[in-house]
Design a protein around this motif. Structure first.
Motif, PDB file in Angstrom:
ATOM      1  N   LEU A  51       0.822  -1.223   0.000  1.00 58.42           N
ATOM      2  CA  LEU A  51       0.000   0.000   0.000  1.00 58.42           C
ATOM      3  C   LEU A  51       0.854   1.271   0.000  1.00 58.42           C
ATOM      4  O   LEU A  51       0.386   2.339  -0.405  1.00 58.42           O
ATOM      5  CB  LEU A  51      -0.927  -0.016   1.224  1.00 58.42           C
ATOM      6  N   VAL A  52       2.101   1.142   0.451  1.00 52.85           N
ATOM      7  CA  VAL A  52       3.002   2.307   0.455  1.00 52.85           C
ATOM      8  C   VAL A  52       3.189   2.828  -0.978  1.00 52.85           C
ATOM      9  O   VAL A  52       3.495   4.002  -1.189  1.00 52.85           O
ATOM     10  CB  VAL A  52       4.365   1.924   1.106  1.00 52.85           C
ATOM     11  N   PRO A 109       0.799   6.346  -2.008  1.00 49.11           N
ATOM     12  CA  PRO A 109       1.242   7.747  -1.934  1.00 49.11           C
ATOM     13  C   PRO A 109       2.414   8.054  -2.859  1.00 49.11           C
ATOM     14  O   PRO A 109       2.525   9.170  -3.358  1.00 49.11           O
ATOM     15  CB  PRO A 109       1.647   7.930  -0.466  1.00 49.11           C
ATOM     16  N   LEU A 110       3.258   7.031  -3.104  1.00 44.94           N
ATOM     17  CA  LEU A 110       4.414   7.284  -3.971  1.00 44.94           C
ATOM     18  C   LEU A 110       3.979   7.469  -5.432  1.00 44.94           C
ATOM     19  O   LEU A 110       4.523   8.318  -6.143  1.00 44.94           O
ATOM     20  CB  LEU A 110       5.451   6.166  -3.826  1.00 44.94           C
ATOM     21  N   LEU A 117       2.545  10.891  -5.570  1.00 42.88           N
ATOM     22  CA  LEU A 117       3.639  11.878  -5.579  1.00 42.88           C
ATOM     23  C   LEU A 117       4.280  11.961  -6.970  1.00 42.88           C
ATOM     24  O   LEU A 117       4.529  13.058  -7.483  1.00 42.88           O
ATOM     25  CB  LEU A 117       4.687  11.485  -4.528  1.00 42.88           C
ATOM     26  N   THR A 148       6.239  -1.141  -5.030  1.00 46.49           N
ATOM     27  CA  THR A 148       6.416  -0.016  -4.107  1.00 46.49           C
ATOM     28  C   THR A 148       7.762   0.662  -4.342  1.00 46.49           C
ATOM     29  O   THR A 148       7.849   1.896  -4.414  1.00 46.49           O
ATOM     30  CB  THR A 148       6.334  -0.512  -2.643  1.00 46.49           C
ATOM     31  N   ALA A 189       8.959   4.496  -5.796  1.00 49.22           N
ATOM     32  CA  ALA A 189       9.948   5.401  -5.196  1.00 49.22           C
ATOM     33  C   ALA A 189      11.010   5.793  -6.220  1.00 49.22           C
ATOM     34  O   ALA A 189      11.374   6.969  -6.336  1.00 49.22           O
ATOM     35  CB  ALA A 189      10.598   4.733  -3.983  1.00 49.22           C
ATOM     36  N   THR A 210      -0.012  15.684  -2.257  1.00 47.10           N
ATOM     37  CA  THR A 210       0.154  14.224  -2.185  1.00 47.10           C
ATOM     38  C   THR A 210      -0.447  13.684  -0.880  1.00 47.10           C
ATOM     39  O   THR A 210      -1.172  12.685  -0.891  1.00 47.10           O
ATOM     40  CB  THR A 210       1.665  13.859  -2.248  1.00 47.10           C
ATOM     41  N   ALA A 211      -0.136  14.381   0.226  1.00 49.79           N
ATOM     42  CA  ALA A 211      -0.642  13.926   1.529  1.00 49.79           C
ATOM     43  C   ALA A 211      -2.170  14.021   1.591  1.00 49.79           C
ATOM     44  O   ALA A 211      -2.833  13.120   2.116  1.00 49.79           O
ATOM     45  CB  ALA A 211      -0.015  14.754   2.647  1.00 49.79           C
ATOM     46  N   GLU A 212      -2.721  15.091   1.034  1.00 49.95           N
ATOM     47  CA  GLU A 212      -4.189  15.261   1.041  1.00 49.95           C
ATOM     48  C   GLU A 212      -4.875  14.142   0.274  1.00 49.95           C
ATOM     49  O   GLU A 212      -5.812  13.516   0.775  1.00 49.95           O
ATOM     50  CB  GLU A 212      -4.546  16.580   0.345  1.00 49.95           C
ATOM     51  N   THR A 255      -3.646  11.272  -0.495  1.00 51.97           N
ATOM     52  CA  THR A 255      -3.413  10.025   0.245  1.00 51.97           C
ATOM     53  C   THR A 255      -4.411   9.911   1.396  1.00 51.97           C
ATOM     54  O   THR A 255      -4.983   8.845   1.621  1.00 51.97           O
ATOM     55  CB  THR A 255      -1.972   9.986   0.806  1.00 51.97           C
ATOM     56  N   GLY A 256      -4.607  11.021   2.100  1.00 50.87           N
ATOM     57  CA  GLY A 256      -5.513  11.005   3.252  1.00 50.87           C
ATOM     58  C   GLY A 256      -6.934  10.650   2.860  1.00 50.87           C
ATOM     59  O   GLY A 256      -7.590   9.837   3.522  1.00 50.87           O
ATOM     60  N   ALA A 285      -6.726   6.952   1.840  1.00 55.99           N
ATOM     61  CA  ALA A 285      -6.278   6.042   2.899  1.00 55.99           C
ATOM     62  C   ALA A 285      -7.334   5.861   3.986  1.00 55.99           C
ATOM     63  O   ALA A 285      -7.526   4.741   4.474  1.00 55.99           O
ATOM     64  CB  ALA A 285      -4.984   6.568   3.510  1.00 55.99           C
ATOM     65  N   LEU A 290       9.431   8.495   1.107  1.00 57.43           N
ATOM     66  CA  LEU A 290      10.197   8.334  -0.135  1.00 57.43           C
ATOM     67  C   LEU A 290      11.649   7.947   0.180  1.00 57.43           C
ATOM     68  O   LEU A 290      12.211   7.039  -0.453  1.00 57.43           O
ATOM     69  CB  LEU A 290      10.148   9.638  -0.950  1.00 57.43           C
ATOM     70  N   MET A 335       3.592   5.027   6.820  1.00 58.99           N
ATOM     71  CA  MET A 335       2.355   4.995   6.023  1.00 58.99           C
ATOM     72  C   MET A 335       1.141   5.250   6.913  1.00 58.99           C
ATOM     73  O   MET A 335       0.232   6.011   6.547  1.00 58.99           O
ATOM     74  CB  MET A 335       2.243   3.620   5.332  1.00 58.99           C
ATOM     75  N   GLY A 354      -2.941  12.825   6.559  1.00 58.31           N
ATOM     76  CA  GLY A 354      -3.690  13.168   5.342  1.00 58.31           C
ATOM     77  C   GLY A 354      -5.175  13.238   5.649  1.00 58.31           C
ATOM     78  O   GLY A 354      -5.892  14.136   5.181  1.00 58.31           O
ATOM     79  N   TRP A 355      -5.644  12.301   6.454  1.00 61.35           N
ATOM     80  CA  TRP A 355      -7.055  12.269   6.890  1.00 61.35           C
ATOM     81  C   TRP A 355      -7.391  13.569   7.645  1.00 61.35           C
ATOM     82  O   TRP A 355      -8.430  14.200   7.404  1.00 61.35           O
ATOM     83  CB  TRP A 355      -7.262  11.004   7.720  1.00 61.35           C
TER      84      TRP A 355
END
Lengths: 428, 168
Positions: free
Chosen positions: A57-58, A61-62, A65, A239, A243, A272-274, A276-277, A280, B25, B52, B59-60
């Motif tokens: 699952l990692v 986000p990669l 990104l 994964t 990267a 990317t984080a948003e 992913t959030g 996820a 990363l 992760m 992110g949430w």
């Protein structure tokens, strides 16, 4: 327990339709089940965290990104220029180039929205300038954007692979032929309608022009080669490949093309984080709810019931297509996938259908939901880019759904279209 | 004051998100690199999984603060104003309840796991569940804040306002 779960699922579906955020409604459904079953409620946050405790699952986000980096590095202009130099001289050349660009860009990004936002602006601008009606240009780019999550890498495939316990590598390979077929079928429709609508052709600049465009974009075109080559040669896992591709995108943006600056990075990382959030948290609550469903024996009960009622695997697949297309009308693709995997995948396995083929069918159906009304996310993005109304693009997209539906039907009834390549390259 | 605190929190969580993406990363790349040299580090896989979980929760949190979580507004948007408000109150109450329950039971999880060590890292497994407390708490606070907003009477629509002015 099964009756309790069915009651909870009914309330949960009502909450979803009422407008409750999906993650909260799924989480509360899981909590209600454990509380009313006399189990410890701490199971829910535990399963939520454990759903993320997964190395495959990692990759998600990669890959997000990597798409964001490539988008910010403005590689799309070069790719569109290269595609135009190749097929622009055909009648309807910009439409052909738009589809070809999306196919190439699909090898770098894993979502339809990213594809639409990435190549869409450049493609639509070029088509409008060449005299295409804005809604036609937007419809062609929207249809082409659906190739994004089918040709690897693909965010929905990572999520499906983790949730349905299917090999992400096999899923990626399974998407190659359907993705190419999608592109070819859309190009066929362009060839049919171009003379009728008088779509213009771009003058052919000669092989020298193709060579120059290739030289300008060669580093960008190497991205899918590095990504997929590394993955399928066994050098790196999906994964790790994600990267490596991120590092490659940074190298392209900072060193080769110098289109990225350090100032761009915070926005790229936060975006990317948003994303992913948003994805996820759905995977987290789906992990908890999936566990509850398994304990309540819903999949174990439903799968034999579906098999007994339908008998034929092909009929099951066709019924699944109808259900998925209908669900895709109202629900975001990843969310719908997470909800339906615990119900449909065990039934598909009971019919002897390969979960990889079923995954492709599922993703294809739900991605089509992004380009048809009423909630077509890609249509919203593209309507804004092309400066047309949502109603205009909703009408213009209809003919472009036909070739995609034909490809969907083909992968539904003929498994080798999805399973031949993984079997060839991964010995299974 | 509330805005200042919220702004500072948003900036901090945005910074943490960026740091987590960079760390993820770096760790995965390091794992791939060392493996290609035949000297694989044993802790990179596990650390990337911990990161992760943290990235997912942060992110949430950011998505919750920006109100960009997936929800189907198709039917709710077609309801009359009062019914729309009533459903919003129920939704935000449910959000708050979910956040509170996740927070409370995640605290329990941390207690149960604090003496359990990770396989390849010298840290407790409680770190896996620690961000869940924050995720739940922010969901609860955001839900409560939006619940208060939803409980306020909706502003009068322009035609109604004109009618009232005419009557006066």
């Amino acid at each position: 327990m099964i009756h309790l779960m069915i009651e909870i699922v009914v309330v949960w579906l009502m909450a979803i339709l009422m407008g409750m955020p999906l993650f909260a409604s799924m989480g509360l459904a899981g909590l209600a089940f454990v509380v009313f079953s006399g189990l410890s409620p701490s199971i829910v946050p535990q399963k939520m965290a454990q759903a993320m405790n997964s190395f495959p699952l990692v990759a998600a986000p990669l890959f997000i990104l990597m798409g964001n980096l490539l988008g910010a590095a403005k590689l799309t202009d070069r790719i569109v220029r290269f595609a135009t130099s190749l097929v622009g001289s055909l009648r309807g050349g910009y439409a052909h180039a738009s589809i070809l660009s999306s196919m190439i860009f699909a090898g770098m990004v894993g979502s339809a929205v990213a594809d639409a936002a990435g190549t869409g602006a450049v493609e639509v601008r070029a088509m409008k300038k060449a005299g295409y009606r804005p809604e036609t240009a937007a419809a062609i780019s929207s249809a082409a954007a659906t190739i994004g999550p089918i040709i690897p890498p693909s965010l929905p495939m990572v999520i499906y692979g983790v949730s349905a316990d299917a090999s992400i590598g096999r899923l990626f390979l399974a998407g190659v032929i359907p993705g190419v077929l999608m592109g070819l079928s859309l190009m066929t429709l362009v060839a049919i309608i171009a003379p009728r609508q008088g779509l213009p052709r771009h003058s052919f600049g000669g092989l020298c022009d193709v060579w120059l465009a290739l030289k300008e974009s060669i580093w960008a075109l190497l991205t899918p080669v590095i990504l997929l080559g590394g993955m399928f040669s066994g050098l790196v896992t999906p994964t790790e490949a994600a990267a490596v591709a991120c590092l490659w995108a940074l190298f392209l943006g900072f060193v080769v093309y110098r289109t990225l600056s350090v100032k761009d990075l915070p926005a790229i990382l936060l975006n990317t984080a948003e994303t992913t959030g948003i994805v996820a948290v759905l995977v987290m609550v789906a992990g908890a709810l999936g566990w509850c469903m398994s304990i309540s024996r819903i999949p174990q009960t439903l799968a034999p019931a579906i098999v007994a009622a339908i008998h034929q695997p092909v009929v099951f697949l066709l019924v699944s297509n109808v259900i998925l297309l209908a669900v895709g009308c109202f629900m975001e693709a990843l969310a719908a996938m997470l909800i339906l995997i615990p119900i449909l995948v065990p039934a598909a396995i009971s019919f002897g259908i390969d979960p990889v083929q079923f995954g492709l069918i599922m993703i294809f159906n739900l991605i089509l939901g992004t380009i048809h009304p009423p909630i077509g996310v890609v249509l919203f993005v593209m309507a804004r880019i092309a400066e047309v109304t949502y109603e205009q693009i909703s009408r213009a997209i209809l003919p472009w759904l036909v070739p995609l539906l034909i490809v969907l039907l083909a992968i539904t009834v003929w498994p080798p279209l999805t399973l031949w390549l993984p079997a060839l390259l991964m010995n299974k | 004051m509330r805005r200042v605190v919220a702004g500072a929190f948003d900036r901090t969580s945005a910074f943490i998100c960026c740091a987590l993406v960079v760390a993820l990363l770096a760790v995965v790349s390091l794992g791939a690199l060392t493996r290609s040299f035949g000297e694989p580090l044993i802790w990179t896989d596990e650390l990337s999984r911990f990161l992760m979980v943290w990235l997912a929760v942060f992110g949430w949190i950011v998505a919750t603060r920006k109100r960009i979580h997936v929800r189907i507004r198709f039917f709710q948007d077609r309801l009359p104003a009062r019914a729309h408000q009533a459903t919003e109150i129920v939704i935000q109450f449910a959000m708050t309840l979910f956040g509170v329950l996740v927070t409370v039971y995640s605290v329990g999880l941390i207690g149960k796991n604090h003496d359990l060590d990770a396989t390849s890292l010298p840290i407790s497994m409680a770190w896996m569940y620690a961000p869940m407390v924050l995720g739940g708490a922010i969901t609860a606070l955001q839900g409560a804040s939006e619940l208060i907003q939803a409980l306020r009477p909706p502003p009068p629509s322009p035609p109604a306002a004109i009618e009232e002015a005419a009557l006066e």
